[in-house]
Write a protein that holds these residues in place. Structure first.
Motif, PDB file in Angstrom:
ATOM      1  N   LEU A   1       0.829  -1.212   0.000  1.00 11.26           N
ATOM      2  CA  LEU A   1       0.000   0.000   0.000  1.00 11.26           C
ATOM      3  C   LEU A   1       0.858   1.255   0.000  1.00 11.26           C
ATOM      4  O   LEU A   1       0.619   2.196  -0.757  1.00 11.26           O
ATOM      5  CB  LEU A   1      -0.931   0.015   1.223  1.00 11.26           C
ATOM      6  CG  LEU A   1      -2.261  -0.729   1.135  1.00 11.26           C
ATOM      7  CD1 LEU A   1      -2.993  -0.635   2.475  1.00 11.26           C
ATOM      8  CD2 LEU A   1      -3.127  -0.145   0.034  1.00 11.26           C
ATOM      9  N   VAL A   2       1.854   1.280   0.867  1.00  9.48           N
ATOM     10  CA  VAL A   2       2.744   2.437   0.981  1.00  9.48           C
ATOM     11  C   VAL A   2       3.550   2.604  -0.307  1.00  9.48           C
ATOM     12  O   VAL A   2       3.712   3.729  -0.814  1.00  9.48           O
ATOM     13  CB  VAL A   2       3.686   2.281   2.190  1.00  9.48           C
ATOM     14  CG1 VAL A   2       4.732   3.405   2.209  1.00  9.48           C
ATOM     15  CG2 VAL A   2       2.889   2.283   3.490  1.00  9.48           C
ATOM     16  N   LYS A   3       4.004   1.529  -0.831  1.00 12.65           N
ATOM     17  CA  LYS A   3       4.816   1.557  -2.056  1.00 12.65           C
ATOM     18  C   LYS A   3       4.009   2.102  -3.228  1.00 12.65           C
ATOM     19  O   LYS A   3       4.484   2.954  -3.996  1.00 12.65           O
ATOM     20  CB  LYS A   3       5.320   0.149  -2.364  1.00 12.65           C
ATOM     21  CG  LYS A   3       6.353   0.094  -3.482  1.00 12.65           C
ATOM     22  CD  LYS A   3       6.927  -1.309  -3.584  1.00 12.65           C
ATOM     23  CE  LYS A   3       8.026  -1.354  -4.662  1.00 12.65           C
ATOM     24  NZ  LYS A   3       8.636  -2.695  -4.750  1.00 12.65           N
ATOM     25  N   ILE A   4       2.782   1.634  -3.376  1.00 17.70           N
ATOM     26  CA  ILE A   4       1.927   2.107  -4.469  1.00 17.70           C
ATOM     27  C   ILE A   4       1.638   3.598  -4.326  1.00 17.70           C
ATOM     28  O   ILE A   4       1.693   4.358  -5.291  1.00 17.70           O
ATOM     29  CB  ILE A   4       0.607   1.304  -4.507  1.00 17.70           C
ATOM     30  CG1 ILE A   4       0.871  -0.135  -4.926  1.00 17.70           C
ATOM     31  CG2 ILE A   4      -0.398   1.957  -5.453  1.00 17.70           C
ATOM     32  CD1 ILE A   4      -0.346  -1.028  -4.857  1.00 17.70           C
ATOM     33  N   ALA A   5       1.334   4.026  -3.106  1.00 10.85           N
ATOM     34  CA  ALA A   5       1.045   5.443  -2.856  1.00 10.85           C
ATOM     35  C   ALA A   5       2.258   6.300  -3.180  1.00 10.85           C
ATOM     36  O   ALA A   5       2.126   7.382  -3.774  1.00 10.85           O
ATOM     37  CB  ALA A   5       0.633   5.648  -1.405  1.00 10.85           C
ATOM     38  N   ALA A   6       3.438   5.816  -2.806  1.00  7.10           N
ATOM     39  CA  ALA A   6       4.665   6.564  -3.077  1.00  7.10           C
ATOM     40  C   ALA A   6       4.941   6.640  -4.579  1.00  7.10           C
ATOM     41  O   ALA A   6       5.335   7.693  -5.105  1.00  7.10           O
ATOM     42  CB  ALA A   6       5.835   5.906  -2.354  1.00  7.10           C
ATOM     43  N   GLU A   7       4.721   5.543  -5.282  1.00  8.88           N
ATOM     44  CA  GLU A   7       4.939   5.522  -6.734  1.00  8.88           C
ATOM     45  C   GLU A   7       3.964   6.450  -7.449  1.00  8.88           C
ATOM     46  O   GLU A   7       4.334   7.161  -8.395  1.00  8.88           O
ATOM     47  CB  GLU A   7       4.797   4.089  -7.253  1.00  8.88           C
ATOM     48  CG  GLU A   7       5.933   3.171  -6.823  1.00  8.88           C
ATOM     49  CD  GLU A   7       5.716   1.723  -7.232  1.00  8.88           C
ATOM     50  OE1 GLU A   7       4.581   1.418  -7.695  1.00  8.88           O
ATOM     51  OE2 GLU A   7       6.642   0.912  -7.097  1.00  8.88           O
ATOM     52  N   ASN A   8       2.716   6.467  -6.997  1.00  8.92           N
ATOM     53  CA  ASN A   8       1.720   7.366  -7.593  1.00  8.92           C
ATOM     54  C   ASN A   8       2.102   8.826  -7.365  1.00  8.92           C
ATOM     55  O   ASN A   8       1.932   9.670  -8.260  1.00  8.92           O
ATOM     56  CB  ASN A   8       0.333   7.101  -6.985  1.00  8.92           C
ATOM     57  CG  ASN A   8      -0.246   5.783  -7.447  1.00  8.92           C
ATOM     58  OD1 ASN A   8       0.155   5.233  -8.473  1.00  8.92           O
ATOM     59  ND2 ASN A   8      -1.201   5.268  -6.692  1.00  8.92           N
TER      60      ASN A   8
END
Length: 318
Positions: A299-306
């Motif tokens: 979840l954190v990784k996806i949010a950071a990538e976005n």
């Protein structure tokens, strides 16, 4: 033009039709002077006449003199009319009545008389005590009412204290936070925000949604910068701070947001939402974001990538 005195005299006529016609004529004329003729009708055997007499009093009674004829047999009506008639002497008299509804109306008409609030708190019926709870500014008196045996009085006292930012003893607040009523605890929680310290900590450990929402709403309306209370709540219930941080990007708020994002012991959903709060902004710390992009949480990784993609798009637009 209607003869007022003539129609008033017809209210005593033995013929029901004549009496009814007189009532209708006087209401059409709408002259307060007609009120004197309706006093006797309050005791009429016919419900229609009694009801019309009540209407007449509610429509035309405007002075203390209009209430005096009611004090013998119709004290509750006199008390009700105190809501529109300024008659403090009559109200004081009616405070002595056994009927709690009469006392309640009388107390409401005297609500702004601070010297009477203590007297209201000693009344056996909650409808009178609640008047003091709603209108008093005496912190000691309000503290006592927060522990009243009736929930409506407790809620009114807490709402009053919160609205006027009264300083309430911590023991009283602690007792309120131990209540089994979540609605009452949520009201106390709004006071806990102002108190801070252990009381606020106890409020934040309450898992009830109403209590947490009350804290979050109070923070958003009353706390404008990161202080000891914000830091305390962030360490205990970061999900509450999540709402407060929304739309806050001053240095202290940004620093707090990043410290929470980088805290891997926190719930991933909270961390990802904190990252999402920075969407559309160009002043994001890219070095810290790059590190977060390698986080173990999906979840954190996806949010950071976005967010990284959003920053690249903003850079391209420029």
């Amino acid at each position: 033009m209607t003869n007022i005195d003539g129609e008033i005299s017809r209210l005593s006529n033995k013929d029901v039709k004549i009496r009814r016609k007189a009532v209708r004529m006087l209401f059409e004329e709408d002259n307060p002077r007609a009120l004197s003729g309706f006093v006797k009708l309050l005791d009429d055997t016919d419900f229609w006449f009694r009801n019309k007499s009540l209407d007449a009093h509610r429509k035309w009674a405007n002075t203390a003199d209009d209430l005096l004829p009611l004090l013998e047999n119709h004290k509750r009506l006199a008390a009700e009319l105190l809501q529109r008639v300024d008659a403090p002497d009559i109200a004081l008299t009616l405070l002595e009545e056994e009927d709690h509804i009469t006392r309640s109306f009388a107390a409401k008409s005297l609500a702004n008389s601070e010297e009477l609030h203590s007297r209201f708190t000693k009344d056996e019926h909650h409808s009178v005590r609640i008047v003091a709870a709603e209108f008093s500014s005496d912190e000691n008196l309000i503290s006592s009412l927060i522990e009243d045996k009736h929930s409506a009085v407790r809620r009114a006292a807490i709402s009053n204290a919160a609205k006027h930012k009264l300083k309430i003893d911590s023991d009283v607040l602690d007792s309120g936070l131990s209540s089994s009523d979540p609605s009452l605890r949520s009201l106390v929680a709004t006071l806990a925000v102002n108190s801070g310290g252990e009381i606020l900590e106890k409020a934040c450990r309450d898992i009830n949604p109403k209590v947490r929402k009350a804290i979050a709403d109070t923070l958003r309306s009353e706390v404008t910068e990161v202080d000891e209370r914000i830091s305390l709540i962030a360490s205990i219930s970061p999900e509450i701070i999540l709402r407060w941080l929304r739309s806050r990007y001053d240095p202290s708020s940004s620093s707090l947001r990043w410290s929470l994002i980088e805290n891997t012991s926190l719930n991933s959903r909270i961390r990802s939402k904190l990252i999402e709060q920075m969407e559309g902004r160009s002043d994001v710390d890219k070095q810290r974001l790059a590190i977060i992009s390698e986080d173990e949480s999906v979840l954190v990784k996806i949010a950071a990538e976005n967010l990284s993609t959003s920053l690249e798009e903003l850079g391209g637009e420029k």
